[in-house]
Design an enzyme around this catalytic site. Structure first.
Site, PDB file in Angstrom:
ATOM      1  N   HIS A 285      -4.136   0.171  -9.136  1.00 56.02           N
ATOM      2  CA  HIS A 285      -4.834   1.174  -9.950  1.00 56.02           C
ATOM      3  C   HIS A 285      -4.063   1.527 -11.210  1.00 56.02           C
ATOM      4  CE1 HIS A 285      -1.938   4.288  -8.826  1.00 56.02           C
ATOM      5  NE2 HIS A 285      -1.983   3.790  -7.603  1.00 56.02           N
TER       6      HIS A 285
ATOM      7  N   GLU B 126      -3.271   3.547   0.282  1.00 49.20           N
ATOM      8  CA  GLU B 126      -1.820   3.432   0.225  1.00 49.20           C
ATOM      9  C   GLU B 126      -1.203   3.853   1.563  1.00 49.20           C
ATOM     10  OE1 GLU B 126       0.712   2.003  -0.510  1.00 49.20           O
ATOM     11  OE2 GLU B 126       1.143   2.593  -2.582  1.00 49.20           O
TER      12      GLU B 126
END
Length: 216
Positions: A16, A89
């Site tokens: 990202h 994550e």
């Protein structure tokens, strides 16, 4: 690998864009942090390049920083994005929201063990192998559905991408740290071969070129 008989398939693992917590050196983990304006601009620039592959499918962590990154690629390719929380994550427990300095002060022994490469449940969270256990199968199941020569883009996070690459390449977990980190909005590319997945590009921000004569 079924696609190895035809044109090889590829997996693009895309981190990202920038967040304010990236700039502050603050552990995000699974906390839902927005992109900065710079992060959104990074995503737009990267999406324009990745669209030229072109991708056949996009899968994405369900956190906002990855969703907003993936949205830029979806807007220029017309592809739908499939979200999956298994691509999040690493959950870092009590470390989440803290800077590296704060973690070192509060969890010194645990932090130093992690820095030495020992398997550590950071802040009581996940082991890296547990992240790979949830993320890698999602990638494998999705890429198996693509035709020969297909391209899958996986929009995820630095730690989750590293563990997924390590698992797909069949590397021992203690060696995964040898894969350097990904810069915001850069990506790694895995290619299908007769021996399994092969790392073609790492921490790239340009489209991969075919390696000619790499074994001679």
């Amino acid at each position: 690998m079924s696609g190895a008989a035809g044109a090889p398939r590829r997996i693009v693992l895309w981190r990202h864009g920038q967040t304010a917590w990236n700039l502050a050196d603050r552990f995000q983990g699974q906390l839902d942090i927005d992109l900065t304006d710079t992060g959104r601009a990074q995503a737009r620039r990267a999406a324009a390049k990745l669209a030229d592959l072109p991708p056949d499918a996009i899968i994405c962590s369900d956190l906002r920083r990855t969703r907003d990154t993936a949205a830029e690629l979806a807007s220029v390719t017309g592809l739908d994005v499939t979200y999956d929380d298994a691509l999040r994550e690493t959950y870092a427990g009590d470390w989440q929201g803290l800077t590296h300095t704060e973690i070192r002060e509060r969890f010194g022994d645990q932090y130093e063990a992690w820095r030495r490469g020992e398997p550590v449940r950071r802040g009581g969270g996940e082991l890296e192998t547990e992240v790979a256990d949830r993320a890698a199968p999602v990638v494998e199941r999705t890429v198996e559905k693509l035709p020969p020569g297909g391209v899958l883009v996986v929009v995820s996070h630095g730690g989750a991408i590293r563990t997924t690459i390590g698992r797909l390449l069949g590397l021992p977990p203690q060696t995964w740290e040898a894969l350097g980190g990904l810069t915001n909005c850069c990506w790694s590319v895995l290619g299908e071969s007769v021996r399994g997945w092969r790392l073609l590009e790492h921490n790239a921000n340009s489209l991969p070129e075919r390696a000619i004569g790499d074994d001679v």
